[in-house]
Design a protein around this motif. Sequence first.
Motif, PDB file in Angstrom:
ATOM      1  N   VAL A 106      11.418  12.476   9.610  1.00  0.00           N
ATOM      2  CA  VAL A 106      11.161  12.988  11.019  1.00  0.00           C
ATOM      3  C   VAL A 106      12.417  12.395  11.982  1.00  0.00           C
ATOM      4  CG1 VAL A 106       9.610  12.422  13.029  1.00  0.00           C
ATOM      5  CG2 VAL A 106       8.642  12.888  10.571  1.00  0.00           C
ATOM      6  N   PHE A 163       0.443   4.366  -0.211  1.00  0.00           N
ATOM      7  CA  PHE A 163       0.451   5.787   0.744  1.00  0.00           C
ATOM      8  C   PHE A 163       0.887   5.250   2.190  1.00  0.00           C
ATOM      9  CE2 PHE A 163      -3.249   3.138   2.526  1.00  0.00           C
ATOM     10  CZ  PHE A 163      -3.540   2.376   1.308  1.00  0.00           C
ATOM     11  N   TRP A 164       1.048   4.059   2.662  1.00  0.00           N
ATOM     12  CA  TRP A 164       1.514   3.725   3.670  1.00  0.00           C
ATOM     13  C   TRP A 164       3.118   3.705   3.799  1.00  0.00           C
ATOM     14  CZ3 TRP A 164       4.197  -0.946   5.201  1.00  0.00           C
ATOM     15  CH2 TRP A 164       4.215  -1.165   6.465  1.00  0.00           C
ATOM     16  N   LEU A 169       4.292   7.150   4.178  1.00  0.00           N
ATOM     17  CA  LEU A 169       4.518   7.554   5.583  1.00  0.00           C
ATOM     18  C   LEU A 169       5.322   7.152   6.475  1.00  0.00           C
ATOM     19  CD1 LEU A 169       0.494   7.584   6.471  1.00  0.00           C
ATOM     20  CD2 LEU A 169       2.012   9.589   5.798  1.00  0.00           C
ATOM     21  N   ILE A 170       5.748   5.437   6.162  1.00  0.00           N
ATOM     22  CA  ILE A 170       6.699   4.775   6.762  1.00  0.00           C
ATOM     23  C   ILE A 170       8.142   5.577   6.350  1.00  0.00           C
ATOM     24  CG2 ILE A 170       8.079   3.095   7.188  1.00  0.00           C
ATOM     25  CD1 ILE A 170       5.413   2.680   8.495  1.00  0.00           C
ATOM     26  N   PRO A 178       0.876  -1.250   0.112  1.00  0.00           N
ATOM     27  CA  PRO A 178      -0.087   0.207   0.126  1.00  0.00           C
ATOM     28  C   PRO A 178       0.828   1.020   0.042  1.00  0.00           C
ATOM     29  CG  PRO A 178       0.045  -1.275   2.060  1.00  0.00           C
ATOM     30  CD  PRO A 178       0.946  -1.929   1.303  1.00  0.00           C
ATOM     31  N   ILE A 187       8.776   8.777   5.604  1.00  0.00           N
ATOM     32  CA  ILE A 187       8.649  10.093   5.810  1.00  0.00           C
ATOM     33  C   ILE A 187       9.120   9.862   7.331  1.00  0.00           C
ATOM     34  CG2 ILE A 187       7.430  12.059   6.725  1.00  0.00           C
ATOM     35  CD1 ILE A 187       5.476  11.615   4.106  1.00  0.00           C
ATOM     36  N   MET A 188       8.541   9.028   8.032  1.00  0.00           N
ATOM     37  CA  MET A 188       8.350   8.938   9.517  1.00  0.00           C
ATOM     38  C   MET A 188      10.033   8.456   9.718  1.00  0.00           C
ATOM     39  SD  MET A 188       5.913   6.681  11.780  1.00  0.00           S
ATOM     40  CE  MET A 188       6.493   5.245  11.613  1.00  0.00           C
TER      41      MET A 188
END
Lengths: 336, 303
Positions: free
Chosen positions: A158, A146-147, A150-151, A144, A153-154
């Motif tokens: 971040v 989109f997930w 995010l991972i 997926p 980015i995290m």
Amino acid sequence: MLSFIVRRFGLLIPTFFGVTLLTFALIRLIPGDPVEVMMGERRVDPQMHAAAMHRLGLDKPLPQQYLDYIGKLAKGDLGESLRTRESVWHEFLTLFPATLELAIAALLFAGTLGLLAGVIAALKRGSLFDHGVMGLSLAGYSMPIFWWGLILIMFFSVSLGWTPVSGRIDLLYDVEPVTGFMLIDTLLGDEEGAFLDALRHLILPAIVLGTIPLAVIARMTRSAMLEVLREDYVRTAKAKGLSPSRVVFIHGLRNALIPVLTVFGLQVGTLLAGAVLTETIFSWPGIGKWLIESIGARDYPVVQNGILLIACLVILVNFAVDVFYGLANPRIRHQS
Amino acid sequence: MTSLTTPLPVDQSLLYPSPLKEFWRAFSHNKGALAGLLFMLVIVFCALFAPWVAPYSPSEQFRDFLLTPPAWLEGGQGRFLLGTDELGRDLLSRLIHGSRLSLIIGLSSVVMSLIPGIVLGLVAGFFPRLIGPAIMRLMDIMLALPSLLLAVAIVAILGPGLINTVIAIAVVSLPSYVRLTRAAVIGELNRDYVTAARLAGAGLPRLMFITVLPNCMAPLIVQATLSFSSAILDAAALGFLGLGVQPPTPEWGTMLASARDYIERAWWVVSLPGLTILLSVVAINLMGDGLRDALDPKLKNAA
């Protein structure tokens, strides 16, 4: 060859009209009538309502409406956005380079890494590396994205702070949009560090968007290479005493590339769909984000003709792939 | 000459195995496919018995335990195994209830595209002059749009929600069933058994559904598994874009969308729903590969 191209092009025409029918139907299929939907929750004065219906040409019979739509398209009139009052075509042209830049970067990433991994996996069939590549590519095409975005980015943005979270370039830089491609524009401009900053913005989105194509290309290259390496001409080449790298890359890979290139072409659709998700996650100002925002804002002219433009793009790319395929493989060209 | 007095024991390997047994032997040979099947059985169990398996209700808010980390981390609570989300809801319970939605969306969209897909494909195969090409052109048009975009467009018209998500995904996966069925039907139509059935006076519906269709099922079953996994992915993507199932319903993609804001301080609300999606999709794809190898050895290297 020319007749092959003409014949293939002839097939595009009904497909194109079919897509226009689809985008035409889009607006008419909205439950209720479009004017009410566009006005939102407010009560609409009946007189204004009738005027709006007339202005949009929605009071005419359906076939007449469709002909009007086609007529406008033929004149290059794609309507204007309800939000910005800008022409849809103009908005598309300003945003498209961002998507194209992202897509090219993603394909470069997926293509180089996928071909390499696929070739090595095929050469070392059954090894740990081979199993690793196959396992990772299974995870890749099940991803997926989109997930996945995010991972990444995290982790990279971040926790490690290596890459920026969103956008195409830092607000510090004022880049003149010459070509619309940020990497080229920053090189043309003279601001120091702008190019590197643009590159850092591009890396994560390109990896995210390239993940599924990477998995598909690696798998496809592996199986095509395995097939080719069994061929007699590869054995002949080896027997002639050619160097192993020449056998693999010139005799093997070149022939294995044909099915891989087809898959490359088919991935363009996947890429555009993935761009919708990737651009949303990374706030990348391309056509995918534009389309989703327009849907949210009920900006129907943009939704309708944005989808039409993207469909045309996919049709044209598939046509180009077909032509290329015909060039590479005469057997396809001479089929009736 | 002496004649054999004891009858030879029947050689087991010469007996024709039942198709089901043969299928299971090939399928269970594939370790990945078995692992996938096992994982999916767990998910199906969770979905069927969600209210009993899940420790809490998916919407119960524990206001004193907002964003509690998973139990094994510092600050974690034994009662919230996988931690809680921004409203203090138990993540594990929401994931378990979410499996219901994903399976319902996957299953119903597969059924809703499989049945019309088969019918259209049969019609296209049986009437190759006019109706067939018309149907295939229509499918080409649908294939011209990337599937997620078409789904987004459909949801944009119908409005977001569970049922519209199912409809959108069903419409999107229709063309591949039609194409597969038609290709298989055309391959079968020239076979002798079809001619024999025709000569014996079988009517068109009988020819279509009883004579030809069962012989075209293998690729369709494989495709159904694969589109099940892409249905789960697409549904989650729509949910993530805010166009699918709406919050507070615990759909995996929708959960991810609302978790985005907590990416800096609560990794578990972001990681776990996505990991669940990934594992389910991998499991189904593994099963699909196993099914393909077992049902249709010809296809083994095709994809």
